[in-house]
Design a protein around this motif. Structure first.
Motif, PDB file in Angstrom:
ATOM      1  N   MET A  88       0.830  -1.212   0.000  1.00  0.00           N
ATOM      2  CA  MET A  88       0.000   0.000   0.000  1.00  0.00           C
ATOM      3  C   MET A  88       0.860   1.256   0.000  1.00  0.00           C
ATOM      4  O   MET A  88       0.554   2.216  -0.709  1.00  0.00           O
ATOM      5  CB  MET A  88      -0.939   0.017   1.204  1.00  0.00           C
ATOM      6  N   ALA A  89       1.930   1.255   0.772  1.00  0.00           N
ATOM      7  CA  ALA A  89       2.798   2.429   0.837  1.00  0.00           C
ATOM      8  C   ALA A  89       3.444   2.708  -0.520  1.00  0.00           C
ATOM      9  O   ALA A  89       3.489   3.864  -0.961  1.00  0.00           O
ATOM     10  CB  ALA A  89       3.876   2.231   1.903  1.00  0.00           C
ATOM     11  N   ARG A  90       3.935   1.657  -1.183  1.00  0.00           N
ATOM     12  CA  ARG A  90       4.546   1.856  -2.506  1.00  0.00           C
ATOM     13  C   ARG A  90       3.523   2.345  -3.519  1.00  0.00           C
ATOM     14  O   ARG A  90       3.805   3.222  -4.339  1.00  0.00           O
ATOM     15  CB  ARG A  90       5.200   0.563  -2.997  1.00  0.00           C
ATOM     16  N   ALA A  91       2.311   1.800  -3.459  1.00  0.00           N
ATOM     17  CA  ALA A  91       1.248   2.202  -4.385  1.00  0.00           C
ATOM     18  C   ALA A  91       0.848   3.661  -4.151  1.00  0.00           C
ATOM     19  O   ALA A  91       0.718   4.439  -5.104  1.00  0.00           O
ATOM     20  CB  ALA A  91       0.046   1.281  -4.232  1.00  0.00           C
ATOM     21  N   ARG A  92       0.673   4.028  -2.910  1.00  0.00           N
ATOM     22  CA  ARG A  92       0.292   5.406  -2.587  1.00  0.00           C
ATOM     23  C   ARG A  92       1.389   6.384  -2.996  1.00  0.00           C
ATOM     24  O   ARG A  92       1.104   7.455  -3.532  1.00  0.00           O
ATOM     25  CB  ARG A  92      -0.016   5.535  -1.093  1.00  0.00           C
ATOM     26  N   GLN A  93       2.633   6.001  -2.767  1.00  0.00           N
ATOM     27  CA  GLN A  93       3.762   6.841  -3.158  1.00  0.00           C
ATOM     28  C   GLN A  93       3.815   6.999  -4.679  1.00  0.00           C
ATOM     29  O   GLN A  93       4.068   8.087  -5.193  1.00  0.00           O
ATOM     30  CB  GLN A  93       5.061   6.228  -2.639  1.00  0.00           C
ATOM     31  N   LEU A  94       3.550   5.934  -5.400  1.00  0.00           N
ATOM     32  CA  LEU A  94       3.532   5.974  -6.859  1.00  0.00           C
ATOM     33  C   LEU A  94       2.448   6.931  -7.356  1.00  0.00           C
ATOM     34  O   LEU A  94       2.694   7.738  -8.265  1.00  0.00           O
ATOM     35  CB  LEU A  94       3.306   4.563  -7.404  1.00  0.00           C
ATOM     36  N   LEU A  95       1.274   6.863  -6.757  1.00  0.00           N
ATOM     37  CA  LEU A  95       0.204   7.785  -7.127  1.00  0.00           C
ATOM     38  C   LEU A  95       0.613   9.232  -6.855  1.00  0.00           C
ATOM     39  O   LEU A  95       0.445  10.110  -7.710  1.00  0.00           O
ATOM     40  CB  LEU A  95      -1.082   7.452  -6.357  1.00  0.00           C
ATOM     41  N   ARG A  96       1.146   9.483  -5.674  1.00  0.00           N
ATOM     42  CA  ARG A  96       1.536  10.841  -5.279  1.00  0.00           C
ATOM     43  C   ARG A  96       2.610  11.395  -6.209  1.00  0.00           C
ATOM     44  O   ARG A  96       2.506  12.520  -6.694  1.00  0.00           O
ATOM     45  CB  ARG A  96       2.025  10.840  -3.832  1.00  0.00           C
ATOM     46  N   ASP A 141      -6.005 -10.786  -0.614  1.00  0.00           N
ATOM     47  CA  ASP A 141      -6.383 -10.990  -2.020  1.00  0.00           C
ATOM     48  C   ASP A 141      -7.094  -9.764  -2.568  1.00  0.00           C
ATOM     49  O   ASP A 141      -6.907  -9.390  -3.728  1.00  0.00           O
ATOM     50  CB  ASP A 141      -7.264 -12.222  -2.170  1.00  0.00           C
ATOM     51  N   ASN A 142      -7.922  -9.129  -1.745  1.00  0.00           N
ATOM     52  CA  ASN A 142      -8.597  -7.897  -2.154  1.00  0.00           C
ATOM     53  C   ASN A 142      -7.576  -6.794  -2.420  1.00  0.00           C
ATOM     54  O   ASN A 142      -7.730  -6.030  -3.373  1.00  0.00           O
ATOM     55  CB  ASN A 142      -9.592  -7.462  -1.080  1.00  0.00           C
ATOM     56  N   LEU A 143      -6.565  -6.706  -1.585  1.00  0.00           N
ATOM     57  CA  LEU A 143      -5.505  -5.716  -1.783  1.00  0.00           C
ATOM     58  C   LEU A 143      -4.849  -5.910  -3.142  1.00  0.00           C
ATOM     59  O   LEU A 143      -4.680  -4.962  -3.901  1.00  0.00           O
ATOM     60  CB  LEU A 143      -4.452  -5.823  -0.674  1.00  0.00           C
ATOM     61  N   LEU A 144      -4.491  -7.147  -3.467  1.00  0.00           N
ATOM     62  CA  LEU A 144      -3.835  -7.421  -4.752  1.00  0.00           C
ATOM     63  C   LEU A 144      -4.774  -7.141  -5.925  1.00  0.00           C
ATOM     64  O   LEU A 144      -4.352  -6.589  -6.948  1.00  0.00           O
ATOM     65  CB  LEU A 144      -3.335  -8.861  -4.788  1.00  0.00           C
ATOM     66  N   ALA A 145      -6.040  -7.491  -5.779  1.00  0.00           N
ATOM     67  CA  ALA A 145      -7.014  -7.226  -6.836  1.00  0.00           C
ATOM     68  C   ALA A 145      -7.200  -5.727  -7.038  1.00  0.00           C
ATOM     69  O   ALA A 145      -7.318  -5.251  -8.176  1.00  0.00           O
ATOM     70  CB  ALA A 145      -8.346  -7.894  -6.502  1.00  0.00           C
ATOM     71  N   THR A 146      -7.205  -4.975  -5.943  1.00  0.00           N
ATOM     72  CA  THR A 146      -7.332  -3.518  -6.034  1.00  0.00           C
ATOM     73  C   THR A 146      -6.116  -2.923  -6.726  1.00  0.00           C
ATOM     74  O   THR A 146      -6.255  -2.043  -7.577  1.00  0.00           O
ATOM     75  CB  THR A 146      -7.527  -2.898  -4.633  1.00  0.00           C
ATOM     76  N   CYS A 147      -4.936  -3.410  -6.388  1.00  0.00           N
ATOM     77  CA  CYS A 147      -3.723  -2.945  -7.063  1.00  0.00           C
ATOM     78  C   CYS A 147      -3.817  -3.206  -8.564  1.00  0.00           C
ATOM     79  O   CYS A 147      -3.454  -2.351  -9.377  1.00  0.00           O
ATOM     80  CB  CYS A 147      -2.489  -3.629  -6.487  1.00  0.00           C
ATOM     81  N   ALA A 148      -4.334  -4.364  -8.943  1.00  0.00           N
ATOM     82  CA  ALA A 148      -4.473  -4.710 -10.358  1.00  0.00           C
ATOM     83  C   ALA A 148      -5.496  -3.808 -11.048  1.00  0.00           C
ATOM     84  O   ALA A 148      -5.374  -3.549 -12.249  1.00  0.00           O
ATOM     85  CB  ALA A 148      -4.867  -6.174 -10.502  1.00  0.00           C
ATOM     86  N   ARG A 149      -6.485  -3.329 -10.298  1.00  0.00           N
ATOM     87  CA  ARG A 149      -7.468  -2.400 -10.876  1.00  0.00           C
ATOM     88  C   ARG A 149      -6.880  -1.015 -11.129  1.00  0.00           C
ATOM     89  O   ARG A 149      -7.279  -0.325 -12.058  1.00  0.00           O
ATOM     90  CB  ARG A 149      -8.673  -2.237  -9.942  1.00  0.00           C
ATOM     91  N   TYR A 150      -5.946  -0.607 -10.282  1.00  0.00           N
ATOM     92  CA  TYR A 150      -5.385   0.747 -10.377  1.00  0.00           C
ATOM     93  C   TYR A 150      -4.089   0.825 -11.167  1.00  0.00           C
ATOM     94  O   TYR A 150      -3.767   1.873 -11.722  1.00  0.00           O
ATOM     95  CB  TYR A 150      -5.129   1.312  -8.975  1.00  0.00           C
ATOM     96  N   PHE A 151      -3.330  -0.271 -11.192  1.00  0.00           N
ATOM     97  CA  PHE A 151      -1.977  -0.235 -11.756  1.00  0.00           C
ATOM     98  C   PHE A 151      -1.739  -1.365 -12.747  1.00  0.00           C
ATOM     99  O   PHE A 151      -2.402  -2.396 -12.697  1.00  0.00           O
ATOM    100  CB  PHE A 151      -0.928  -0.370 -10.635  1.00  0.00           C
ATOM    101  N   GLU A 173     -10.506   1.247  -0.747  1.00  0.00           N
ATOM    102  CA  GLU A 173     -10.807  -0.001  -1.439  1.00  0.00           C
ATOM    103  C   GLU A 173      -9.886  -1.141  -1.003  1.00  0.00           C
ATOM    104  O   GLU A 173     -10.349  -2.258  -0.774  1.00  0.00           O
ATOM    105  CB  GLU A 173     -10.697   0.183  -2.951  1.00  0.00           C
ATOM    106  N   CYS A 174      -8.597  -0.865  -0.888  1.00  0.00           N
ATOM    107  CA  CYS A 174      -7.680  -1.969  -0.579  1.00  0.00           C
ATOM    108  C   CYS A 174      -7.714  -2.372   0.893  1.00  0.00           C
ATOM    109  O   CYS A 174      -7.288  -3.467   1.231  1.00  0.00           O
ATOM    110  CB  CYS A 174      -6.264  -1.698  -1.067  1.00  0.00           C
ATOM    111  N   THR A 175      -8.259  -1.548   1.753  1.00  0.00           N
ATOM    112  CA  THR A 175      -8.374  -1.925   3.159  1.00  0.00           C
ATOM    113  C   THR A 175      -9.767  -2.465   3.505  1.00  0.00           C
ATOM    114  O   THR A 175     -10.044  -2.761   4.658  1.00  0.00           O
ATOM    115  CB  THR A 175      -8.045  -0.744   4.089  1.00  0.00           C
ATOM    116  N   SER A 176     -10.616  -2.620   2.501  1.00  0.00           N
ATOM    117  CA  SER A 176     -11.978  -3.085   2.758  1.00  0.00           C
ATOM    118  C   SER A 176     -12.111  -4.606   2.707  1.00  0.00           C
ATOM    119  O   SER A 176     -13.211  -5.131   2.790  1.00  0.00           O
ATOM    120  CB  SER A 176     -12.946  -2.469   1.742  1.00  0.00           C
ATOM    121  N   GLY A 177     -10.978  -5.303   2.600  1.00  0.00           N
ATOM    122  CA  GLY A 177     -11.031  -6.759   2.524  1.00  0.00           C
ATOM    123  C   GLY A 177      -9.725  -7.380   2.966  1.00  0.00           C
ATOM    124  O   GLY A 177      -8.948  -6.766   3.697  1.00  0.00           O
ATOM    125  N   ASN A 178      -9.483  -8.567   2.467  1.00  0.00           N
ATOM    126  CA  ASN A 178      -8.285  -9.313   2.853  1.00  0.00           C
ATOM    127  C   ASN A 178      -7.123  -9.040   1.885  1.00  0.00           C
ATOM    128  O   ASN A 178      -7.204  -8.155   1.030  1.00  0.00           O
ATOM    129  CB  ASN A 178      -8.605 -10.811   2.928  1.00  0.00           C
TER     130      ASN A 178
END
Length: 68
Positions: free
Chosen positions: A26-34, A55-65, A48-53
């Motif tokens: 999450m930190a790397r993803a947020r930094q990349l966005l910023r 696997d949800n985090l990885l799926a959210t990353c795939a949706r954004y990046f 979105e990425c903190t609303s599940g487990n």
């Protein structure tokens, strides 16, 4: 049969060979966005990425990046 959608951004997030800890990802993803002028997406991405487990985090990353 599900088709893969284009990510929300065109940013590349490297996952392979990096720390797999959820907070680290999450930190790397947020930094990349910023750093790429997409700070407007940080709150939505985080929610979105903190609303599940993990696997949800990885799926959210795939949706954004484009994940590598």
């Amino acid at each position: 049969m599900a088709t893969q959608q284009e990510p929300i951004t065109n940013l590349k997030l490297k996952l392979v060979g990096e720390d797999g800890n959820a907070f680290s990802i999450m930190a790397r993803a947020r930094q990349l966005l910023r750093r790429n002028g997409r700070a407007d997406l940080i709150e939505q991405f985080t929610k979105e990425c903190t609303s599940g487990n993990y696997d949800n985090l990885l799926a959210t990353c795939a949706r954004y990046f484009d994940c590598e």
